[in-house]
Design a protein around this motif. Structure first.
Motif, PDB file in Angstrom:
ATOM      1  N   UNK A  68      -0.392 -37.613   9.938  1.00 12.75           N
ATOM      2  CA  UNK A  68      -0.263 -38.827  10.745  1.00 12.75           C
ATOM      3  C   UNK A  68       1.200 -39.235  10.930  1.00 12.75           C
ATOM      4  N   UNK A  69       2.114 -38.549  10.243  1.00 15.20           N
ATOM      5  CA  UNK A  69       3.519 -38.941  10.235  1.00 15.20           C
ATOM      6  C   UNK A  69       4.409 -37.761  10.614  1.00 15.20           C
ATOM      7  N   UNK A  70       5.614 -38.058  11.078  1.00  7.84           N
ATOM      8  CA  UNK A  70       6.595 -37.011  11.335  1.00  7.84           C
ATOM      9  C   UNK A  70       7.145 -36.502  10.009  1.00  7.84           C
ATOM     10  N   UNK A  71       7.541 -35.221   9.998  1.00  5.14           N
ATOM     11  CA  UNK A  71       7.944 -34.632   8.718  1.00  5.14           C
ATOM     12  C   UNK A  71       9.154 -35.313   8.100  1.00  5.14           C
ATOM     13  N   UNK A  72      10.096 -35.761   8.932  1.00  6.37           N
ATOM     14  CA  UNK A  72      11.260 -36.458   8.390  1.00  6.37           C
ATOM     15  C   UNK A  72      10.873 -37.789   7.754  1.00  6.37           C
ATOM     16  N   UNK A  73       9.880 -38.450   8.332  1.00  2.00           N
ATOM     17  CA  UNK A  73       9.428 -39.722   7.781  1.00  2.00           C
ATOM     18  C   UNK A  73       8.775 -39.523   6.417  1.00  2.00           C
ATOM     19  N   UNK A  74       7.924 -38.515   6.301  1.00  2.00           N
ATOM     20  CA  UNK A  74       7.305 -38.219   5.009  1.00  2.00           C
ATOM     21  C   UNK A  74       8.371 -37.896   3.970  1.00  2.00           C
ATOM     22  N   UNK A  75       9.294 -37.035   4.351  1.00  2.00           N
ATOM     23  CA  UNK A  75      10.341 -36.625   3.406  1.00  2.00           C
ATOM     24  C   UNK A  75      11.170 -37.818   2.951  1.00  2.00           C
ATOM     25  N   UNK A  76      11.527 -38.689   3.886  1.00  2.00           N
ATOM     26  CA  UNK A  76      12.352 -39.846   3.531  1.00  2.00           C
ATOM     27  C   UNK A  76      11.607 -40.781   2.583  1.00  2.00           C
ATOM     28  N   UNK A  77      10.343 -41.051   2.868  1.00  2.00           N
ATOM     29  CA  UNK A  77       9.548 -41.932   1.996  1.00  2.00           C
ATOM     30  C   UNK A  77       9.505 -41.393   0.569  1.00  2.00           C
ATOM     31  N   UNK A 119       2.420 -31.844   9.572  1.00  2.00           N
ATOM     32  CA  UNK A 119       2.805 -33.197   9.958  1.00  2.00           C
ATOM     33  C   UNK A 119       2.561 -33.406  11.452  1.00  2.00           C
ATOM     34  N   UNK A 120       2.845 -34.602  11.915  1.00  2.00           N
ATOM     35  CA  UNK A 120       2.660 -34.942  13.313  1.00  2.00           C
ATOM     36  C   UNK A 120       3.663 -34.177  14.170  1.00  2.00           C
ATOM     37  N   UNK A 121       3.194 -33.581  15.246  1.00  2.00           N
ATOM     38  CA  UNK A 121       4.076 -32.819  16.123  1.00  2.00           C
ATOM     39  C   UNK A 121       3.732 -31.348  16.105  1.00  2.00           C
ATOM     40  N   UNK A 122       4.316 -30.602  17.025  1.00  2.00           N
ATOM     41  CA  UNK A 122       4.030 -29.185  17.144  1.00  2.00           C
ATOM     42  C   UNK A 122       4.740 -28.383  16.056  1.00  2.00           C
ATOM     43  N   UNK A 123       3.987 -27.626  15.287  1.00  2.00           N
ATOM     44  CA  UNK A 123       4.528 -26.766  14.239  1.00  2.00           C
ATOM     45  C   UNK A 123       5.487 -27.540  13.331  1.00  2.00           C
ATOM     46  N   UNK A 124       5.064 -28.741  12.930  1.00  2.00           N
ATOM     47  CA  UNK A 124       5.887 -29.593  12.067  1.00  2.00           C
ATOM     48  C   UNK A 124       5.280 -29.629  10.664  1.00  2.00           C
ATOM     49  N   UNK A 125       6.141 -29.460   9.654  1.00  2.00           N
ATOM     50  CA  UNK A 125       5.666 -29.342   8.280  1.00  2.00           C
ATOM     51  C   UNK A 125       6.635 -30.035   7.335  1.00  2.00           C
ATOM     52  N   UNK A 126       6.120 -30.397   6.161  1.00  2.00           N
ATOM     53  CA  UNK A 126       6.959 -30.966   5.115  1.00  2.00           C
ATOM     54  C   UNK A 126       6.615 -30.287   3.794  1.00  2.00           C
ATOM     55  N   UNK A 127       7.638 -29.994   3.002  1.00  2.00           N
ATOM     56  CA  UNK A 127       7.445 -29.413   1.672  1.00  2.00           C
ATOM     57  C   UNK A 127       7.483 -30.538   0.635  1.00  2.00           C
ATOM     58  N   UNK A 128       6.540 -30.508  -0.294  1.00  2.00           N
ATOM     59  CA  UNK A 128       6.427 -31.545  -1.318  1.00  2.00           C
ATOM     60  C   UNK A 128       6.252 -30.888  -2.677  1.00  2.00           C
ATOM     61  N   UNK A 129       6.974 -31.373  -3.681  1.00  2.00           N
ATOM     62  CA  UNK A 129       6.863 -30.849  -5.042  1.00  2.00           C
ATOM     63  C   UNK A 129       6.826 -32.019  -6.021  1.00  2.00           C
ATOM     64  N   UNK A 130       5.712 -32.170  -6.734  1.00  2.00           N
ATOM     65  CA  UNK A 130       5.550 -33.226  -7.731  1.00  2.00           C
ATOM     66  C   UNK A 130       5.560 -32.568  -9.108  1.00  2.00           C
ATOM     67  N   UNK A 131       6.571 -32.892  -9.900  1.00  2.00           N
ATOM     68  CA  UNK A 131       6.817 -32.143 -11.138  1.00  2.00           C
ATOM     69  C   UNK A 131       6.080 -32.686 -12.348  1.00  2.00           C
ATOM     70  N   UNK A 132       5.688 -33.971 -12.349  1.00  2.00           N
ATOM     71  CA  UNK A 132       5.066 -34.552 -13.547  1.00  2.00           C
ATOM     72  C   UNK A 132       4.237 -35.768 -13.151  1.00  2.00           C
TER      73      UNK A 132
END
Length: 407
Positions: A300-309, A242-255
């Protein structure tokens, strides 16, 4: 709050992480835990992540977290007087816990049978690496070897890359199993008056953690390989920059329904309509290509923003939190506790994920200094005089500085 193990005394002969974590937990529950080291051979965890300097053997963060809620004494068990005092302490205790290979206690003359001669109702909890029987009984082991030999490491790591250890989780698994086993043995003794020998083979605890993989190999002939952050029944499933230094988001799509929701949250870009991504099976088969598109969006986004969306539309997602940010995380409210150590000062420590009637189980005291409670235990429990304690110090049976240490 009255703690459930008040009135229980435990002789703690464990070292490093698995055993000390267990006894720290029991100490939080109210047990009087007496940790025994020696100035000839302190707990090796004291030296882990500690730098030379004044009292440096007291400053290791791993030791201090693993050994809260205990009294600490030193006894040289190779000295007849030290062994005599240990046996006197066993006679006045409820349990003995050790995590050495079986030969160690046997060589000291401290087998369960010998301990029963001292205290017929004693509970001895043994945490051998590979059990008390079999060809590996006398071999030592650590969390990393348990993880390697149980299969954990074989399935952990990136696809087509080397196996990876998971940072000593085997110690935590063993510690929790052991705490449960002692509580059960204490309940048994409460009903029957009988002590017993409890064995917790640490490698077996890690194999227990691998239940689904072992069952799949047995039932379906499938040997799980390394998938990195992926899951064979989900796609996409991973950790994305994600946007920022060493910033990441975990995503899991089940179906497929969650995939539609993911597409909506990401703004329905053109790549989400690619036929390669229409079904969960096709997405999994084209996971590498899909990951590139997803990371182009998340970066292009901060990890908290991706997670919230994603959370708002029902897709599992969360920011990868840095260790130094956990103390302020809202889901850890009242989990961290300020603990004051005489040399290290006051710092926040993780407590225990347990509440009784809404009240958090907390640390009762910091980790002991080496030999900190020698006089307390020797005088108040074993009834030694001041003169006898001084003789023990002069003979190096007890003390509070490791022999030969350089500051």
């Amino acid at each position: 709050m009255t703690l459930p193990l008040e009135g229980i005394r435990i002789v703690d002969l464990t070292m490093w992480w698995s055993g000390p974590m267990c006894t720290s937990y029991l100490g939080s529950l109210g047990a009087e835990v007496i940790k025994i080291e020696s100035i000839q051979r302190p707990d090796g965890f004291r030296y882990s992540m500690s730098s030379p300097g004044e009292n440096w053997w007291e400053l290791g963060p791993q030791f201090n977290v693993a050994n809260a809620n205990k009294k600490g004494i030193t006894l040289n068990l190779n000295d007849p007087e030290g062994m005599k005092l240990l046996k006197e302490l066993v006679a006045k205790s409820d349990a003995v816990i050790e995590n050495s290979s079986p030969r160690v206690m046997e060589n000291f003359g401290l087998s369960y049978e010998k301990l029963c001669e001292i205290n017929p109702s004693i509970i001895m909890v043994s945490m051998p690496a590979y059990g008390r029987t079999g060809p590996n009984r006398d071999q030592p082991g650590f969390a990393f070897t348990f993880e390697i030999l149980s299969g954990i490491v074989q399935v952990n790591g990136y696809r087509d890359d080397n196996p990876m250890t998971i940072g000593g989780a085997g110690d935590v698994i063993s510690g929790v199993h052991t705490a449960f086993s002692l509580l059960t043995a204490l309940q048994h003794r409460e009903r029957t008056g009988e002590g017993q020998l409890v064995e917790v083979a640490q490698v077996e605890g890690c194999a227990n953690y691998m239940g689904q993989q072992i069952a799949d190999a047995s039932m379906n002939g499938r040997n799980w390989g390394r998938l990195g952050n992926r899951q064979p029944n989900m796609a996409p499933h991973g950790v994305y920059r994600c946007k920022g230094e060493d910033a990441w988001v975990a995503i899991a799509v089940a179906n497929d329904q969650e995939w539609k929701q993911f597409c909506e949250a990401s703004g329905n870009p053109s790549w989400t309509k690619d036929e390669r991504f229409n079904t969960i099976q096709s997405r999994y088969e084209n996971h590498d290509e899909l990951d590139i598109f997803i990371e182009n969006w998340t970066s292009q986004l901060k990890n908290n923003e991706v997670a919230t969306r994603l959370q708002e539309v029902g897709v599992s997602a969360g920011p990868v939190v840095h260790v130094n940010d956990t103390e302020a995380a809202p889901y850890f409210q009242d989990f961290f506790q300020p603990v004051t150590h005489p040399l290290n000062g006051t710092h926040l420590y993780p407590t225990w994920p347990v509440k009784f009637s809404g009240q958090r189980l907390e640390h009762r005291s910091p980790a002991p200094l080496l030999g900190q409670h020698n006089e307390d235990v020797l005088k108040n429990i074993l009834n030694l005089s001041d003169e006898e304690v001084v003789k023990l110090v002069n003979a190096d049976v007890i003390g509070n500085v490791p022999l030969g240490v350089k500051q």
